[in-house]
Design an enzyme around this catalytic site. Sequence first.
Site, PDB file in Angstrom:
ATOM      1  N   LYS A  22       9.043  -0.822 -26.894  1.00  0.00           N
ATOM      2  CA  LYS A  22       8.601  -2.140 -27.397  1.00  0.00           C
ATOM      3  C   LYS A  22       7.622  -2.771 -26.402  1.00  0.00           C
ATOM      4  CE  LYS A  22      11.404  -5.832 -26.703  1.00  0.00           C
ATOM      5  NZ  LYS A  22      10.810  -6.972 -25.993  1.00  0.00           N
ATOM      6  N   CYS A 115      13.216 -19.457 -22.938  1.00  0.00           N
ATOM      7  CA  CYS A 115      14.115 -18.754 -23.858  1.00  0.00           C
ATOM      8  C   CYS A 115      15.482 -18.702 -23.168  1.00  0.00           C
ATOM      9  CB  CYS A 115      13.579 -17.361 -24.158  1.00  0.00           C
ATOM     10  SG  CYS A 115      13.752 -16.264 -22.786  1.00  0.00           S
TER      11      CYS A 115
HETATM   12  C1  EPZ Z   1       8.390  -8.617 -19.297  1.00  0.00           C
HETATM   13  O1  EPZ Z   1       8.498 -10.007 -19.497  1.00  0.00           O
HETATM   14  C2  EPZ Z   1       9.228  -7.968 -20.390  1.00  0.00           C
HETATM   15  N1  EPZ Z   1       8.677  -8.315 -21.697  1.00  0.00           N
HETATM   16  C3  EPZ Z   1      10.684  -8.442 -20.265  1.00  0.00           C
HETATM   17  O2  EPZ Z   1      11.433  -7.756 -21.245  1.00  0.00           O
HETATM   18  C4  EPZ Z   1      11.193  -8.051 -18.885  1.00  0.00           C
HETATM   19  O3  EPZ Z   1      12.509  -8.531 -18.738  1.00  0.00           O
HETATM   20  C5  EPZ Z   1      10.288  -8.668 -17.812  1.00  0.00           C
HETATM   21  O4  EPZ Z   1       8.924  -8.245 -18.018  1.00  0.00           O
HETATM   22  C6  EPZ Z   1      10.699  -8.232 -16.400  1.00  0.00           C
HETATM   23  O5  EPZ Z   1      10.687  -6.844 -16.313  1.00  0.00           O
HETATM   24  C7  EPZ Z   1       7.565  -7.669 -22.125  1.00  0.00           C
HETATM   25  O6  EPZ Z   1       7.020  -6.809 -21.458  1.00  0.00           O
HETATM   26  C8  EPZ Z   1       7.053  -8.059 -23.485  1.00  0.00           C
HETATM   27  P1  EPZ Z   1       7.569 -11.366 -15.938  1.00  0.00           P
HETATM   28  P2  EPZ Z   1       7.518 -11.021 -18.713  1.00  0.00           P
HETATM   29  O7  EPZ Z   1       6.292 -12.120 -16.147  1.00  0.00           O
HETATM   30  O8  EPZ Z   1       6.228 -10.367 -18.455  1.00  0.00           O
HETATM   31  C9  EPZ Z   1       8.275 -15.370 -13.474  1.00  0.00           C
HETATM   32  C10 EPZ Z   1      12.930  -7.569 -23.019  1.00  0.00           C
HETATM   33  O9  EPZ Z   1      14.156  -7.697 -23.047  1.00  0.00           O
HETATM   34  N2  EPZ Z   1       6.916 -15.738 -13.885  1.00  0.00           N
HETATM   35  O10 EPZ Z   1       7.507 -10.027 -15.266  1.00  0.00           O
HETATM   36  O11 EPZ Z   1       7.547 -12.315 -19.444  1.00  0.00           O
HETATM   37  C11 EPZ Z   1       9.238 -15.282 -14.641  1.00  0.00           C
HETATM   38  O12 EPZ Z   1       9.766 -16.557 -14.941  1.00  0.00           O
HETATM   39  C12 EPZ Z   1      12.076  -8.556 -22.265  1.00  0.00           C
HETATM   40  O13 EPZ Z   1      12.300  -6.631 -23.578  1.00  0.00           O
HETATM   41  C13 EPZ Z   1       6.388 -16.953 -13.445  1.00  0.00           C
HETATM   42  O14 EPZ Z   1       7.039 -17.711 -12.731  1.00  0.00           O
HETATM   43  O15 EPZ Z   1       8.290 -11.181 -17.338  1.00  0.00           O
HETATM   44  C14 EPZ Z   1      10.288 -14.315 -14.144  1.00  0.00           C
HETATM   45  O16 EPZ Z   1      11.213 -15.028 -13.336  1.00  0.00           O
HETATM   46  C15 EPZ Z   1      12.914  -9.686 -21.728  1.00  0.00           C
HETATM   47  N3  EPZ Z   1       5.130 -17.297 -13.823  1.00  0.00           N
HETATM   48  C16 EPZ Z   1       9.481 -13.357 -13.261  1.00  0.00           C
HETATM   49  O17 EPZ Z   1       8.246 -14.033 -12.962  1.00  0.00           O
HETATM   50  C17 EPZ Z   1       4.353 -16.476 -14.616  1.00  0.00           C
HETATM   51  O18 EPZ Z   1       3.197 -16.840 -14.912  1.00  0.00           O
HETATM   52  C18 EPZ Z   1       9.146 -12.026 -13.930  1.00  0.00           C
HETATM   53  O19 EPZ Z   1       8.602 -12.341 -15.198  1.00  0.00           O
HETATM   54  C19 EPZ Z   1       4.911 -15.248 -15.057  1.00  0.00           C
HETATM   55  C20 EPZ Z   1       6.183 -14.893 -14.674  1.00  0.00           C
END
Ligand code: EPZ
Length: 416
Positions: A22, A115
């Site tokens: 996905k 979320c």
């Molecule tokens: C991706 O989400 C995945 N989704 C998530 O999978 C996964 O849990 C996550 O990466 C971590 O591996 C997709 O790829 C569609 P991040 P993403 O940006 O990119 C913080 C699932 O179950 N952050 O790597 O949204 C954030 O809050 C989903 O399939 C900021 O602060 O995650 C988090 O604490 C759930 N500012 C951390 O970084 C930003 O601008 C990592 O988030 C971006 C992120």
Amino acid sequence: MDKIVIKGGNPLHGSVQISGAKNAALPVLASALLTEGTNTFQNIPDLVDIKTIKKLLISMGAEIEGEQTVKIKVDKITSHTASYDLVKTMRASILVLGPLVARAGVARVSLPGGCAIGARPVNLHLKALEDMGAHVELKNGYIEAKAKKLKGANIYFDLTTVTGTENIMMAATLAQGTTVLNNAAREPEVVNLADVLKGMGAKISGAGTDVITIEGVTSLKPTKAAIIPDRIEAGTFMIAAGMTRGEINVNGCNPNHLEALINKLRDTGMKITPIKNGLKVSAGKKINSVDVKTIPYPGFPTDLQAQMMAYMSIGNGLSVISETVFENRFMHVSELLRMGADIVIQGGNAIVRGVPRLRGAQTMATDLRASASLVLAGLAAEGTTEISRVYHIDRGYETIEKKFSALGADIKRVRQ
Ligand code: EPZ
């Protein structure tokens, strides 16, 4: 709303075929916005989130046909807006932002709300676009980004962000000059996207490391590519085999994407051996409790934390599970407690004392991976477990009850 009903206790046996990932398919489909002509993407999973991003892309002018093999053409972008009603159902819609600004010079994308697992801001995506010369404003809950032509920049991500890396990598392919992403995400899904973009003619090096360099080109051409197998789906089934004392073949997975999990599961006593096109996974004689800490790839994935907690809740000792990626990813704990688990949360750590057996109960899914952990708990529990709000599961697992019942589980979906 459907619910899933499970009678626990059946050890899993047989083979399961892993679907396309996905979290690779979502950015790859969004990348079609970068070029005219018809792209062909194979091994696309049949999931609710995929249907959502297709709807979003069609609303922007994409012509899409096919399910597992998708042909997608965006000769003309007819709308630059990703509306709230679509984005609120799937935060990964943010992945259209980078391609839209790069291709059309303008984007209006609803800010994805938080979320169940956390606030999940997108500030790092926006800062990087500004570093590349885009003018970014937040107006009435929408991100409004404009750039005549993005300029290459040296970007430093304060946090490792998967979709942030993907968004900016896509934007940089059409920027003027060279962009360097420092502290980039190293997930296999980022590498899959980079390979697709290179197939379109993008000049990218370093994908899979924490420094990715993109040399902008004037235009890209359509490509044909396949989506990698879903390592989180594979990991979910591997853990299920351990929990139910079973032995299964996980076909179509890529063991190289699962090294952290394989090592951890071996520590719990499971036997995991590579076979022709996947892994043979057998439960151990007992379940050794182990500690787990989630960190960005190649560390233990946060998307398997809930499933691992369900497993450790029937371990033979004490397990400390630390969630370092998201600030609130323990929504599954209260539901596992109702099934007889013994878990105490202390800040970002969950202290899990193994119990001999979980007991079936009525439970409620809250987010995608938490619901998967409830399915696993139900498969191992004594008695019957009901899981309501299974639409959370359908977002990320293709016909999960069919795949588990083919492995001998007593599981069915009840339409409510
Ligand atoms: C991706 O989400 C995945 N989704 C998530 O999978 C996964 O849990 C996550 O990466 C971590 O591996 C997709 O790829 C569609 P991040 P993403 O940006 O990119 C913080 C699932 O179950 N952050 O790597 O949204 C954030 O809050 C989903 O399939 C900021 O602060 O995650 C988090 O604490 C759930 N500012 C951390 O970084 C930003 O601008 C990592 O988030 C971006 C992120």
